[in-house]
Design a protein around this motif. Structure first.
Motif, mmCIF file in Angstrom:
data_model
loop_
_atom_site.group_PDB
_atom_site.id
_atom_site.type_symbol
_atom_site.label_atom_id
_atom_site.label_comp_id
_atom_site.label_asym_id
_atom_site.label_seq_id
_atom_site.Cartn_x
_atom_site.Cartn_y
_atom_site.Cartn_z
ATOM 1 N N ALA A 41 0.856 -1.244 -0.107
ATOM 2 C CA ALA A 41 0.054 0.009 0.204
ATOM 3 C C ALA A 41 0.858 1.260 0.105
ATOM 4 C CB ALA A 41 -0.880 0.209 1.330
ATOM 5 N N GLY A 42 2.092 1.100 0.476
ATOM 6 C CA GLY A 42 2.933 2.316 0.564
ATOM 7 C C GLY A 42 3.196 2.797 2.061
ATOM 8 N N LYS A 43 3.105 2.060 2.878
ATOM 9 C CA LYS A 43 3.225 2.226 4.366
ATOM 10 C C LYS A 43 5.008 2.555 4.598
ATOM 11 C CE LYS A 43 1.629 -1.696 5.864
ATOM 12 N NZ LYS A 43 1.323 -2.062 4.499
ATOM 13 N N THR A 44 5.732 1.663 4.073
ATOM 14 C CA THR A 44 7.082 1.749 4.179
ATOM 15 C C THR A 44 7.587 2.948 3.496
ATOM 16 O OG1 THR A 44 7.405 -0.651 4.708
ATOM 17 C CG2 THR A 44 9.477 0.673 3.935
ATOM 18 N N THR A 45 7.198 3.175 2.245
ATOM 19 C CA THR A 45 7.566 4.356 1.452
ATOM 20 C C THR A 45 7.241 5.512 1.947
ATOM 21 O OG1 THR A 45 7.016 2.917 -0.396
ATOM 22 C CG2 THR A 45 7.179 5.103 -0.731
ATOM 23 N N LEU A 46 6.168 5.559 3.000
ATOM 24 C CA LEU A 46 5.658 6.950 3.629
ATOM 25 C C LEU A 46 6.770 7.209 4.584
ATOM 26 C CD1 LEU A 46 3.704 9.150 4.378
ATOM 27 C CD2 LEU A 46 2.504 7.458 5.607
ATOM 28 N N LEU A 47 6.922 6.203 5.458
ATOM 29 C CA LEU A 47 8.066 6.411 6.429
ATOM 30 C C LEU A 47 9.588 6.793 5.842
ATOM 31 C CD1 LEU A 47 7.514 3.972 9.290
ATOM 32 C CD2 LEU A 47 6.504 5.890 8.836
ATOM 33 N N ARG A 48 9.837 6.036 4.951
ATOM 34 C CA ARG A 48 11.268 6.489 4.230
ATOM 35 C C ARG A 48 10.997 7.903 3.580
ATOM 36 N NH1 ARG A 48 14.481 2.370 2.539
ATOM 37 N NH2 ARG A 48 15.032 3.544 0.647
ATOM 38 N N ALA A 49 9.982 8.268 3.072
ATOM 39 C CA ALA A 49 9.623 9.689 2.611
ATOM 40 C C ALA A 49 9.953 10.783 3.691
ATOM 41 C CB ALA A 49 8.559 9.749 1.807
ATOM 42 N N LEU A 50 9.173 10.243 4.767
ATOM 43 C CA LEU A 50 9.122 11.217 5.883
ATOM 44 C C LEU A 50 10.618 11.450 6.597
ATOM 45 C CD1 LEU A 50 6.202 10.487 7.648
ATOM 46 C CD2 LEU A 50 6.471 12.218 6.108
ATOM 47 N N SER A 51 11.580 10.316 6.749
ATOM 48 C CA SER A 51 12.731 10.476 7.296
ATOM 49 C C SER A 51 14.025 10.909 6.149
ATOM 50 C CB SER A 51 13.283 9.280 7.689
ATOM 51 O OG SER A 51 13.469 8.178 6.887
ATOM 52 N N GLY A 52 13.477 10.892 4.833
ATOM 53 C CA GLY A 52 14.369 11.741 4.090
ATOM 54 C C GLY A 52 15.153 10.494 3.056
ATOM 55 N N LEU A 53 14.999 9.147 3.691
ATOM 56 C CA LEU A 53 15.620 8.084 3.051
ATOM 57 C C LEU A 53 15.272 7.995 1.283
ATOM 58 C CD1 LEU A 53 15.693 5.258 5.428
ATOM 59 C CD2 LEU A 53 17.540 6.119 4.609
ATOM 60 N N LEU A 54 13.920 8.634 1.150
ATOM 61 C CA LEU A 54 13.670 8.680 -0.367
ATOM 62 C C LEU A 54 13.105 10.055 -0.579
ATOM 63 C CD1 LEU A 54 12.673 6.489 -2.282
ATOM 64 C CD2 LEU A 54 10.541 6.640 -1.350
ATOM 65 N N PRO A 55 13.601 10.776 -1.462
ATOM 66 C CA PRO A 55 13.229 11.881 -1.637
ATOM 67 C C PRO A 55 11.932 12.336 -2.128
ATOM 68 C CG PRO A 55 14.773 11.260 -3.302
ATOM 69 C CD PRO A 55 14.645 10.288 -2.353
ATOM 70 N N ALA A 56 11.312 13.236 -1.640
ATOM 71 C CA ALA A 56 9.670 13.497 -1.874
ATOM 72 C C ALA A 56 9.850 14.199 -3.221
ATOM 73 C CB ALA A 56 9.205 14.186 -1.038
ATOM 74 N N GLU A 57 9.000 13.744 -3.911
ATOM 75 C CA GLU A 57 8.876 14.695 -5.277
ATOM 76 C C GLU A 57 8.114 15.985 -5.310
ATOM 77 O OE1 GLU A 57 7.009 11.986 -8.179
ATOM 78 O OE2 GLU A 57 8.565 10.512 -7.784
ATOM 79 N N ARG A 58 7.027 15.667 -4.185
ATOM 80 C CA ARG A 58 6.097 17.145 -4.276
ATOM 81 C C ARG A 58 5.580 17.111 -2.842
ATOM 82 N NH1 ARG A 58 3.770 16.197 -8.967
ATOM 83 N NH2 ARG A 58 2.007 15.242 -8.317
ATOM 84 N N GLY A 59 4.920 17.969 -2.220
ATOM 85 C CA GLY A 59 4.177 17.958 -1.036
ATOM 86 C C GLY A 59 5.248 18.909 0.095
ATOM 87 N N ARG A 60 4.660 19.001 1.248
ATOM 88 C CA ARG A 60 5.228 19.904 2.282
ATOM 89 C C ARG A 60 5.469 18.914 3.370
ATOM 90 N NH1 ARG A 60 4.089 24.568 5.012
ATOM 91 N NH2 ARG A 60 2.463 23.603 5.892
ATOM 92 N N VAL A 61 6.497 18.730 4.218
ATOM 93 C CA VAL A 61 6.692 17.919 5.284
ATOM 94 C C VAL A 61 7.230 18.882 6.385
ATOM 95 C CG1 VAL A 61 7.675 16.054 6.365
ATOM 96 C CG2 VAL A 61 7.133 15.900 3.989
ATOM 97 N N VAL A 62 6.376 19.424 7.316
ATOM 98 C CA VAL A 62 6.942 20.257 8.224
ATOM 99 C C VAL A 62 6.771 19.630 9.798
ATOM 100 C CG1 VAL A 62 6.325 22.564 9.532
ATOM 101 C CG2 VAL A 62 5.996 22.305 6.836
ATOM 102 N N PHE A 63 8.129 19.683 10.416
ATOM 103 C CA PHE A 63 7.930 19.184 11.578
ATOM 104 C C PHE A 63 8.503 20.239 12.559
ATOM 105 C CE2 PHE A 63 10.794 17.250 15.108
ATOM 106 C CZ PHE A 63 9.838 16.355 15.724
ATOM 107 N N ASP A 64 7.672 20.396 13.605
ATOM 108 C CA ASP A 64 7.662 21.579 14.661
ATOM 109 C C ASP A 64 8.185 22.885 14.079
ATOM 110 O OD1 ASP A 64 7.698 22.650 17.026
ATOM 111 O OD2 ASP A 64 9.850 21.866 17.610
ATOM 112 N N GLY A 65 7.647 23.254 12.780
ATOM 113 C CA GLY A 65 7.583 24.544 12.251
ATOM 114 C C GLY A 65 8.824 24.524 11.369
#
Ligand SMILES: Nc1ncnc2c1ncn2[C@@H]1O[C@H](COP(=O)(O)OP(=O)(O)OP(=O)(O)O)[C@@H](O)[C@H]1O
Ligand SMILES: [Mg+2]
Lengths: 234, 292
Positions: A41-65
């Motif tokens: 479904a893409g669960k692992t891919t989601l975590l990898r995109a959040l921690s930066g192991l996988l570069p995001a193509e689009r979108g915003r990821v904001v952590f504590d500002g």
């Protein structure tokens, strides 16, 4: 209260094919959010995109500002984000003690491992064993303990129950609940084991083919029979 | 018997140098899974830098320090500028690039210094003292043992006792996991190359006075001997590299002592082939599977 982690319109994948499409979610301090979904479904891919192991193509990821795009993977932990990868990621050639030290090596002053051994007494007995000598459950404890050694504010956990006995899974879930309540830890918990995930989670979201198809509080998700049949297979 | 003893000590002294150079090969293999075929050429370049400084200042030790520090920088540069950009999906790519580096380095050195042998100075006498009527060891041999022993001890301390050593090992075994734990994996790789090249350059400085002198190809036999030693030791094992170095040194000493010096290089090659055919994983490798 504003969210600790705020994700908007995240699209990511491997090469040309996007796996995640326009994913939005948020996690607050002192909150456990379960990420559910079938295999692939893409669960692992989601975590990898959040921690930066996988570069995001689009979108915003904001952590504590802080905008996390452009933060290097090796800096994430310094900002308070710990990722326990699928398959646990114990460094099998290093000892238990070395694995744990690795988790807090960047901190100054460097804490001792005693606090983690208190949390996982089973690890204390094996501190000089190599990673590959551990059982599956011990490895999972080690991977989680190592992530906690960094004293993160957000824990990204990828299938902690994989291959574990129900009793150990229950212990891990209880630990997450306890850490949340005591330290305000936020957890994004990827799980195949829907029941145990929803037993500790405050909220859940369901991924299907890389899209968020449902987002709700845990009790509502657990009671939604149609959703369970359609996406979670039970 | 005296001759045997003499050859044994001679072999251990050579072997210590091979051990250091083999250790350098093992360091890079462990960090990057590349056999650095350019290590001999890099050590020659560092030795020439040391040679120039010694000539300009008259001090062997300034030259020695220059060579080791030069090796350190050259190793870092090779990783940062060249190896980092090699596609490592096929192991052959790294080998081809390393061989290309050999040609470039040797060509440049030939242009600057010419292709004749430059006599190189030894910091200590190479005349053996008499022990019980037999000439066994020279001051230079003692210097070699001390230098290699120090390197082995320092590397052991670094890898087993320091946070940086732990980071370097973790980065080599599990780069992605290490990154998630805050380890600057690229920096560790650069450091690994720098340290390895410094150790290789030190070995090169030690070997030059025992040979005809400095020449762009001066480290060819050293490379082959040390490579054999490293393969004998399993490529992955620092202990194996040291033991392998001593074994190859002894073999070379006995063969050149009893059969003639011209046969020695061949003996090394035969040993290499035998090891590759018989125990390609080396005598010291542990069977291990990477699972996570
Ligand atoms: N390294 C990769 N290269 C190319 N495609 C990949 C890669 N990893 C995963 N995928 C694809 O991305 C999709 C999502 O995979 P992902 O691993 O995120 O699923 P998952 O939800 O974690 O599944 P599981 O529950 O089995 O762990 C799958 O279709 C998979 O084939
Ligand atoms: Mg997965």
């Amino acid at each position: 209260m504003s969210a600790l982690l705020e994700v908007e319109g995240l699209t990511a994948g491997y090469g040309a094919a996007a796996v995640l499409h326009d994913v939005s979610l948020s996690v607050r301090t002192k909150q456990i959010v379960a990420v559910l979904g079938a295999n692939g479904a893409g669960k692992t891919t989601l975590l990898r995109a959040l921690s930066g192991l996988l570069p995001a193509e689009r979108g915003r990821v904001v952590f504590d500002g802080l905008d996390l795009r452009g933060v290097k993977v090796e800096r994430m932990v310094r900002h308070g984000i710990a990722h326990v990868p699928e398959g646990r990621g114990v460094v099998t050639e290093l000892t238990v003690d070395e694995n744990l030290r690795l988790g807090s090596l960047w901190r100054k002053p460097r804490p001792s491992n005693d606090g983690i051994y208190e949390l996982f007494p089973a690890l204390a007995r094996r501190r000089d064993h190599l990673g590959h000598q551990l059982s599956g459950g011990e490895r999972q404890m080690l991977a989680i303990g190592r992530a906690l050694a960094a004293e993160p504010r957000l824990l990204l956990l990828d299938e902690p129950s994989l291959g574990l006995a129900p009793k150990i899974t229950a212990q891990i879930m209880a630990l997450l609940r306890d850490l949340r309540d005591r330290t305000g830890l936020a957890v994004l918990l990827v799980e195949q084991n829907v029941r145990s995930a929803l037993s500790v989670a405050d909220e859940g979201l369901v991924l299907s083919l890389g899209r968020v198809v449902s987002r709700n509080d845990a009790a509502t998700l657990a009671g939604d029979a149609d959703l369970r049949h359609a996406y979670l297979g039970f | 018997m005296d001759r045997f003893l003499y050859l044994t000590f001679d072999g251990l002294s050579r072997g210590a140098i091979y051990a250091a150079f083999a250790l350098a090969l093992v360091l890079i293999w462990r960090a990057a899974r590349i056999v650095n075929f350019a290590q001999g050429a890099m050590a020659v370049a560092a030795a020439y830098a040391g040679y120039s400084v010694t000539n300009a200042t008259g001090s062997y030790w300034l030259g020695f320090i220059t060579a080791v520090a030069g090796g350190l920088l050259l190793g870092a540069a090779v990783e940062r500028v060249v190896m980092r950009f090699v596609d490592h999906s096929s192991p052959l790519n790294g080998v081809v690039v390393a061989l290309g580096l050999v040609l470039i380095i040797q060509g440049v050195l030939g242009m600057i210094y010419g292709n004749e042998f430059r006599p190189a100075q030894a910091p200590f006498s190479r005349d053996a003292f008499q022990i019980g009527g037999v000439a066994l060891l020279s001051r230079y041999d003692l210097f070699v043992f001390a230098a290699v022993g120090t390197v082995v001890a320092l590397l052991t301390l670094l890898f087993t006792r320091t946070p940086t050593g732990l980071r370097m090992r973790a980065a080599a075994f599990a780069p992605d996991v290490s990154r998630l734990l805050g380890v600057p994996v690229g920096g560790m790789l650069t450091l690994g190359w720098a340290l390895a090249a410094a150790v290789g350059s030190l070995a090169g400085m030690l070997v030059v006075p025992t040979e005809l002198g400095l020449h762009p190809n001066a480290m060819d036999l050293l490379f082959i001997s040390a490579f054999t030693a490293a393969v004998l030791g399993g490529l992955d094992s620092p202990v194996g590299a040291v033991v392998g170095g001593l074994v190859v040194g002894l073999l070379l000493a006995y063969v050149s002592g009893y059969l003639g010096a011209t046969v020695a290089p061949m003996a090394v090659l035969i040993l290499l082939v035998v090891v590759l055919l018989g125990r390609p994983d080396g005598l010291f490798s542990k069977a291990k599977a990477r699972t996570a």
